[in-house]
Design a protein around this motif. Structure first.
Motif, short mmCIF file in Angstrom:
data_model
loop_
_atom_site.label_atom_id
_atom_site.label_comp_id
_atom_site.label_asym_id
_atom_site.label_seq_id
_atom_site.Cartn_x
_atom_site.Cartn_y
_atom_site.Cartn_z
N ARG A 214 0.91 -1.23 0.09
CA ARG A 214 -0.05 0.00 0.06
C ARG A 214 0.84 1.14 -0.04
NH1 ARG A 214 -2.95 -3.31 3.93
NH2 ARG A 214 -2.06 -1.94 5.49
N ASP A 215 2.00 1.20 0.86
CA ASP A 215 2.92 2.58 0.69
C ASP A 215 3.48 2.49 -0.74
OD1 ASP A 215 2.21 2.60 3.67
OD2 ASP A 215 3.90 1.80 4.04
N ILE A 216 3.78 1.59 -1.25
CA ILE A 216 4.29 1.63 -2.75
C ILE A 216 3.52 2.16 -3.51
CG2 ILE A 216 5.59 0.38 -4.45
CD1 ILE A 216 7.01 -1.38 -2.58
N LEU A 217 2.30 1.61 -3.72
CA LEU A 217 1.30 2.21 -4.56
C LEU A 217 1.00 3.48 -4.35
CD1 LEU A 217 -1.05 -1.09 -4.84
CD2 LEU A 217 0.82 -0.31 -6.46
N HIS A 218 0.80 3.99 -3.00
CA HIS A 218 0.46 5.32 -2.69
C HIS A 218 1.52 6.18 -3.05
CE1 HIS A 218 -1.56 8.56 -0.57
NE2 HIS A 218 -0.45 8.87 -0.10
N ARG A 219 2.96 5.82 -2.90
CA ARG A 219 3.75 7.01 -3.15
C ARG A 219 4.02 7.05 -4.61
NH1 ARG A 219 5.40 11.03 -1.19
NH2 ARG A 219 7.63 11.65 -1.20
N LEU A 220 3.91 5.84 -5.49
CA LEU A 220 3.91 5.95 -7.02
C LEU A 220 2.73 6.83 -7.76
CD1 LEU A 220 4.76 2.05 -7.74
CD2 LEU A 220 6.38 4.16 -8.03
N ALA A 221 1.31 6.59 -7.01
CA ALA A 221 0.52 7.53 -7.24
C ALA A 221 0.70 9.13 -7.38
CB ALA A 221 -0.77 7.23 -6.81
N ASP A 222 1.20 9.44 -6.12
CA ASP A 222 1.80 10.66 -5.70
C ASP A 222 2.66 11.27 -6.87
OD1 ASP A 222 -0.04 10.81 -3.60
OD2 ASP A 222 1.28 10.31 -2.06
N ARG A 223 3.78 10.44 -6.98
CA ARG A 223 4.78 11.06 -7.84
C ARG A 223 4.42 11.03 -9.35
NH1 ARG A 223 9.93 11.40 -5.26
NH2 ARG A 223 10.87 11.00 -7.01
N PHE A 224 4.19 9.69 -9.89
CA PHE A 224 4.11 9.52 -11.32
C PHE A 224 3.24 8.29 -11.45
CE2 PHE A 224 5.86 11.45 -15.16
CZ PHE A 224 5.21 10.70 -16.12
N PRO A 225 2.05 8.10 -11.81
CA PRO A 225 1.42 6.91 -11.84
C PRO A 225 1.99 5.93 -12.80
CG PRO A 225 -0.05 8.84 -11.60
CD PRO A 225 0.96 9.23 -11.96
N ARG A 226 2.11 4.64 -12.47
CA ARG A 226 2.73 3.80 -13.47
C ARG A 226 2.05 2.65 -13.58
NH1 ARG A 226 5.27 5.76 -17.70
NH2 ARG A 226 3.38 7.00 -17.18
N HIS A 227 1.96 1.79 -14.26
CA HIS A 227 1.32 0.39 -14.41
C HIS A 227 2.40 -0.56 -13.39
CE1 HIS A 227 -0.95 -2.67 -15.67
NE2 HIS A 227 0.17 -3.70 -15.85
N VAL A 228 1.68 -1.01 -12.59
CA VAL A 228 2.53 -1.78 -11.37
C VAL A 228 1.82 -3.36 -11.46
CG1 VAL A 228 2.79 -2.12 -9.10
CG2 VAL A 228 2.63 0.12 -10.04
N LEU A 229 2.76 -4.47 -11.50
CA LEU A 229 2.71 -5.68 -11.35
C LEU A 229 3.08 -6.32 -10.09
CD1 LEU A 229 3.64 -7.10 -15.03
CD2 LEU A 229 1.24 -6.41 -14.01
N VAL A 230 2.12 -6.98 -9.21
CA VAL A 230 2.50 -7.51 -7.90
C VAL A 230 2.68 -9.16 -8.18
CG1 VAL A 230 1.97 -7.69 -5.61
CG2 VAL A 230 1.37 -5.46 -7.05
#
Length: 521
Positions: A161-177
């Motif tokens: 959740r921390d990683i996805l939230h930080r990515l959304a704040d800085r530069f939204p990218r496509h994420v595979l978990v």
């Protein structure tokens, strides 16, 4: 034999035990006395059997205890024994009858304290470092703006959740978990499979291949983070073809995967910040660069416009540049008629001074006429007119002001060039006509009715007249059918094909009428 001689020993009352009875009794005593125990000692010789079983020794200053861990137990061990490692082994004491020895069947192994863990970790670190897995020159730079980011972590923890939230704040990218266990016995193999699985994805496939990987986990004890110190995990991180960011534990937690990764992040949030830039900062930077570009372009255009104006003032006017050449042209134009007249006079005077022979002129004319006749005989009839006109022109030829020898030479050269051109024209004309003739022949063959006959049709004639209706066929005198392979006359009309029939055929007789039936009365 003496009277008081002692007799030999008798069988007595002692029981005779078999080897199996003694072995079973010892086994029951040992297993019943000790049962499940925890043994502390230093690991000695370690042997991995091809069957999957693990054999090793536990020893102290004076004694050695054989230990075995069966194949099913090896997969559940929290730590694998290594020679020289001080451990606490948990298991059962049992005996091995075929070799008359006792041994410890180990169910679990734990390092004997944090000091032992750190010593083993340091030993493993030096071994892997000696192979060059931690070398700085093998580390690759991270992509500036990745399109796809692969995250290897637990899907239920706060880390993702921390990683996805930080990515959304800085530069939204496509994420595979890729979900994995981040501690315990299955942690290391699952992390290895995740790294290798992301690297196995093909670019342009149904699942996009990540441009950067993040291996993340929250903080914990040395034992909790031990899965990221396993040799298999370190080797998988070093062999990854995708740049990898390690974000295991807090800033003070150091694991071996941190040394093998391309970048180490103190926290999972910091790993997200390393992976992508700030979009707002990029937009501001692009805007500032655009303003600088516009200002620089405007300044450059202004400077060049001013310089062009300065250069234009220094140039002379077009009228001044053309005045002198125009005057020279007028003077030359006025002198040209007189100069031409004088040249013609000089040429005529020179020609009058050359002695001419009437016989030479006649021979030149006759030779040129004969060559022209030979050339014209080979030309097409359409070009005879041109040759005749040239011959008449040659007959009317008079000497020009130039010497006779030069005139004859030039005339011969012109005649040879004309002959070559005429021969080439004749050849090209014949080729064009041949091509048109072949095209017309192919077209005629295509449009001919014989091509239709080849497809199974036939033509019915009455002499030279083509029969197209049944009424015309009924009144025809002699029917003739033309097929693709010849003509045929039906029976009664002269019968047979055209190859064997005679010239004419008698008129076809009408069919006789049936006799009328008489009356019965």
């Amino acid at each position: 034999m003496e009277l008081f001689e002692d007799e030999g020993p008798g069988p007595g009352n002692a029981h005779d035990y078999s080897v199996g009875e003694i072995t079973g009794a010892v086994k029951r005593v040992i297993e019943g006395e000790f049962g499940r125990v925890r043994v502390r000692g230093e690991v000695g010789r370690v042997t991995h059997a091809r069957s999957g079983h693990l054999y090793f020794d536990l020893k102290d200053e004076r004694n050695t205890l054989s230990a075995v861990s069966w194949k099913g137990q090896v997969a559940r061990l929290s730590h694998m024994p290594e020679e020289g490692m001080e451990v606490i082994a948990t298991g059962k004491v049992t005996t091995f009858g075929p070799q008359s020895r006792y041994q410890l069947t180990v169910e679990d192994i734990a390092p004997a304290g944090a000091g032992a863990l750190m010593a083993m970790l340091e030993k493993r670190r030096k071994s892997l470092e000696g192979e060059g897995l931690f070398a700085a020159e093998r580390k690759r730079p991270l992509p500036y703006l990745p399109q796809v980011i692969g995250v290897i972590t637990s899907p239920t923890g706060a880390v993702i959740r921390d990683i996805l939230h930080r990515l959304a704040d800085r530069f939204p990218r496509h994420v595979l978990v890729w979900p994995v266990a981040v501690q315990g016995q299955t942690c290391a193999p699952e992390v290895v499979r995740a790294i290798e699985g992301f690297n196995a994805l093909q670019p342009g496939g149904p699942i996009p291949r990540p441009d950067v990987l993040i291996v993340a986990r929250g903080g914990g004890s040395v034992e909790d983070l031990w899965g990221f110190n396993e040799e298999a995990v370190v080797r998988a991180a070093a062999a990854s073809g995708i740049p990898l960011i390690s974000a295991v534990g807090h800033e003070t937690d150091i694991t071996l995967i941190d040394h093998a990764s391309d970048r180490r992040a103190p926290t999972p949030t910091a790993a997200a910040e390393m992976a992508v830039p700030v979009r707002a900062d990029l937009m501001r930077a692009v805007e500032q660069l655009g303003l600088r570009l516009a200002a620089g372009t405007e300044a450059a255009v202004t400077r060049r416009r001013q310089r062009l104006a300065d250069i234009a003032r220094a140039l002379p006017r077009p009228e001044a540049l053309l005045a002198t050449p125009r005057q020279r042209l007028d003077i030359a134009g006025e002198r040209l008629p007189g100069a031409l007249t004088r040249v013609v006079d000089r040429k005529q005077l020179a020609l009058a001074r050359v002695p001419l022979s009437p016989g030479l002129l006649t021979r030149v004319r006759e030779g040129a006429a004969a060559r022209l006749d030979r050339v014209s005989s080979r030309l097409a009839p359409g070009l005879q007119t041109v040759v005749t006109a040239r011959r008449h022109r040659l007959e009317r030829l008079r000497l020009s002001p130039q010497p006779l020898e030069r005139q004859v030479t030039d005339g011969r050269a012109r005649l040879a060039r004309a002959a070559e051109r005429l021969e080439g024209a004749e050849r090209r004309l014949a080729e064009r006509r041949q091509g048109r003739l072949e095209s017309a022949a192919r077209l005629l063959e295509t449009l001919s009715y014989k091509a239709t006959l080849q497809r199974g049709y036939a033509v019915v004639r009455d002499g030279e007249r083509v029969i197209t209706t049944t009424a015309a066929a009924a009144t025809a005198e002699r029917l003739e059918i033309e097929f693709a392979d010849g003509r045929f006359v039906p029976e009664g009309d002269g019968g047979g094909s055209d190859s064997g029939g005679s010239g004419g055929s008698p008129r076809r007789k009408p069919a006789p009428k049936p006799p009328e039936q008489g009356s019965l009365f």
